[in-house]
Design a protein around this motif. Structure first.
Motif, PDB file in Angstrom:
ATOM      1  N   ASP A  38      -0.861  58.177  28.452  1.00  0.00           N
ATOM      2  CA  ASP A  38      -1.489  58.318  29.772  1.00  0.00           C
ATOM      3  C   ASP A  38      -2.814  59.065  29.630  1.00  0.00           C
ATOM      4  O   ASP A  38      -2.940  60.003  28.828  1.00  0.00           O
ATOM      5  N   SER A  39      -3.778  58.638  30.413  1.00  0.00           N
ATOM      6  CA  SER A  39      -5.127  59.229  30.295  1.00  0.00           C
ATOM      7  C   SER A  39      -5.182  60.667  30.797  1.00  0.00           C
ATOM      8  O   SER A  39      -6.096  61.418  30.461  1.00  0.00           O
ATOM      9  N   ASN A  40      -4.200  61.065  31.591  1.00  0.00           N
ATOM     10  CA  ASN A  40      -4.239  62.401  32.189  1.00  0.00           C
ATOM     11  C   ASN A  40      -3.371  63.397  31.405  1.00  0.00           C
ATOM     12  O   ASN A  40      -2.174  63.179  31.237  1.00  0.00           O
ATOM     13  N   PRO A  41      -3.969  64.516  30.940  1.00  0.00           N
ATOM     14  CA  PRO A  41      -3.196  65.490  30.157  1.00  0.00           C
ATOM     15  C   PRO A  41      -2.010  66.081  30.922  1.00  0.00           C
ATOM     16  O   PRO A  41      -0.970  66.362  30.327  1.00  0.00           O
ATOM     17  N   GLU A  42      -2.163  66.261  32.230  1.00  0.00           N
ATOM     18  CA  GLU A  42      -1.052  66.845  33.007  1.00  0.00           C
ATOM     19  C   GLU A  42       0.156  65.917  33.039  1.00  0.00           C
ATOM     20  O   GLU A  42       1.298  66.377  33.069  1.00  0.00           O
ATOM     21  N   VAL A  43      -0.120  64.621  33.045  1.00  0.00           N
ATOM     22  CA  VAL A  43       0.975  63.650  33.012  1.00  0.00           C
ATOM     23  C   VAL A  43       1.675  63.728  31.651  1.00  0.00           C
ATOM     24  O   VAL A  43       2.909  63.765  31.565  1.00  0.00           O
ATOM     25  N   ARG A  44       0.880  63.794  30.585  1.00  0.00           N
ATOM     26  CA  ARG A  44       1.480  63.856  29.236  1.00  0.00           C
ATOM     27  C   ARG A  44       2.271  65.157  29.062  1.00  0.00           C
ATOM     28  O   ARG A  44       3.321  65.177  28.438  1.00  0.00           O
ATOM     29  N   LEU A  45       1.749  66.244  29.625  1.00  0.00           N
ATOM     30  CA  LEU A  45       2.470  67.525  29.531  1.00  0.00           C
ATOM     31  C   LEU A  45       3.790  67.467  30.306  1.00  0.00           C
ATOM     32  O   LEU A  45       4.829  67.931  29.817  1.00  0.00           O
ATOM     33  N   ALA A  46       3.740  66.895  31.487  1.00  0.00           N
ATOM     34  CA  ALA A  46       4.974  66.747  32.279  1.00  0.00           C
ATOM     35  C   ALA A  46       5.974  65.867  31.525  1.00  0.00           C
ATOM     36  O   ALA A  46       7.180  66.120  31.541  1.00  0.00           O
ATOM     37  N   LEU A  47       5.452  64.869  30.862  1.00  0.00           N
ATOM     38  CA  LEU A  47       6.289  63.964  30.064  1.00  0.00           C
ATOM     39  C   LEU A  47       7.049  64.750  28.988  1.00  0.00           C
ATOM     40  O   LEU A  47       8.226  64.506  28.730  1.00  0.00           O
ATOM     41  N   ALA A  48       6.364  65.723  28.391  1.00  0.00           N
ATOM     42  CA  ALA A  48       6.981  66.533  27.327  1.00  0.00           C
ATOM     43  C   ALA A  48       8.174  67.331  27.843  1.00  0.00           C
ATOM     44  O   ALA A  48       9.033  67.733  27.062  1.00  0.00           O
ATOM     45  N   SER A  49       8.230  67.568  29.135  1.00  0.00           N
ATOM     46  CA  SER A  49       9.340  68.348  29.700  1.00  0.00           C
ATOM     47  C   SER A  49      10.508  67.469  30.125  1.00  0.00           C
ATOM     48  O   SER A  49      11.541  67.983  30.557  1.00  0.00           O
ATOM     49  N   ASN A  50      10.338  66.155  30.036  1.00  0.00           N
ATOM     50  CA  ASN A  50      11.426  65.266  30.454  1.00  0.00           C
ATOM     51  C   ASN A  50      12.513  65.250  29.371  1.00  0.00           C
ATOM     52  O   ASN A  50      12.235  64.898  28.226  1.00  0.00           O
ATOM     53  N   PRO A  51      13.728  65.655  29.724  1.00  0.00           N
ATOM     54  CA  PRO A  51      14.788  65.752  28.709  1.00  0.00           C
ATOM     55  C   PRO A  51      15.163  64.424  28.060  1.00  0.00           C
ATOM     56  O   PRO A  51      15.797  64.414  27.001  1.00  0.00           O
ATOM     57  N   LYS A  52      14.763  63.311  28.683  1.00  0.00           N
ATOM     58  CA  LYS A  52      15.083  62.001  28.092  1.00  0.00           C
ATOM     59  C   LYS A  52      14.194  61.670  26.898  1.00  0.00           C
ATOM     60  O   LYS A  52      14.492  60.771  26.120  1.00  0.00           O
ATOM     61  N   LEU A  53      13.061  62.378  26.788  1.00  0.00           N
ATOM     62  CA  LEU A  53      12.091  62.005  25.761  1.00  0.00           C
ATOM     63  C   LEU A  53      12.628  62.349  24.376  1.00  0.00           C
ATOM     64  O   LEU A  53      13.011  63.491  24.120  1.00  0.00           O
TER      65      LEU A  53
END
Lengths: 139, 126
Positions: free
Chosen positions: B53-68
């Motif tokens: 994703d082009s947005n860093p905040e989206v990628r950071l939020a993604l890192a907190s998703n337990p499914k990742l």
């Protein structure tokens, strides 16, 4: 051309039902509105039971929380018992009670609108339902 | 009410079907995309598509998703954005192996933050 959105409204208050009808008309999105006035009728409608044997399955359900015989939360509970419905369910309420909303959320509510309803809320909602919920039906 | 307001609410609702979430994940609006990666109902396939994703905040939020999966977290720990790496480094729930990677980050702020998080988890440095 897309088929009109089949809207089922469960609302016992005729004034509120009229407001939603007008708000739906103001969206200028093609739809067919059917109104029932209590929770037992919602369940009968969705199950195709008498007197709703020949009705079309709704694309969206607007569900008032406070209705006679069977309220909106009870309807949600019953729908959950009967299996997961794919129909998006929009709860209508005048309440600010967070617990009530949370309970509806746990019972698979998809969206809620505080009454009175207006077309600025409904237009994006119906667009989402039409474009994303049933995209395969677009042509 | 604008479309994005409605879409934002659907994006965060765990009752929204995966098919709809997948489409909302392609929204131009980064707040909607962020809500998608925070939503527990979002499928892994959709989350994986949002790794770039082009947005860093989206990628950071993604890192907190337990499914990742851990392997994806490892990739995000080497994200080009220092904000993403710092955010992962300060998250107390970040897997230890990821914190070890970040403790050696080229950016001293990120590395220090990762070491502090490790310390808070009882890991001591020489």
């Amino acid at each position: 051309m897309k088929a009109p959105i089949q809207v089922l409204l469960a609302e016992d208050n005729p004034d509120d039902a009229l407001l939603l009808k007008e708000a739906l008309a103001d969206t200028r999105i093609d739809h067919v509105l059917t109104t029932v006035s209590d929770g037992t009728e919602v369940l009968a409608y969705l199950a195709g039971e008498a007197p709703f044997e020949s009705t079309q399955k709704p694309d969206i359900l607007f569900l008032d929380l406070n209705m006679p015989k069977m309220g909106g939360l009870d309807v949600l509970q019953e729908l959950n018992k009967r299996g997961v419905s794919k129909i998006p369910i929009v709860v209508l309420t005048v309440s600010n009670d967070k617990e009530e909303i949370l309970q509806a959320l746990k019972l698979r509510m998809n969206y809620y609108i505080r009454k009175p309803v207006d077309d600025s809320q409904l237009k994006p909602l119906l667009s989402l339902i039409s474009d994303m919920w049933y995209p395969q039906e677009a042509s | 009410m604008k479309s994005n307001d409605v879409y934002y609410i659907f994006a965060g609702n765990p009752n929204t079907p995966c098919l709809v979430l997948e489409q909302l994940a392609r929204s131009q609006n980064e707040q909607i995309r962020r809500r998608i990666v925070e939503n527990e109902a979002t499928e892994l396939s959709t989350l994986l598509q949002m790794m770039d994703d082009s947005n860093p905040e989206v990628r950071l939020a993604l890192a907190s998703n337990p499914k990742l999966p851990l392997i994806c977290l490892q990739a995000l720990a080497r994200d080009y954005s220092e904000d993403v790496r710092f955010g992962i480094a300060e998250n107390a729930n970040t897997h230890l192996s990821i914190l070890w990677i970040l403790a050696e980050d080229e950016n001293p702020l990120v590395a220090t933050r990762a070491k502090k998080t490790l310390l808070a988890r009882g890991i001591l440095f020489n």
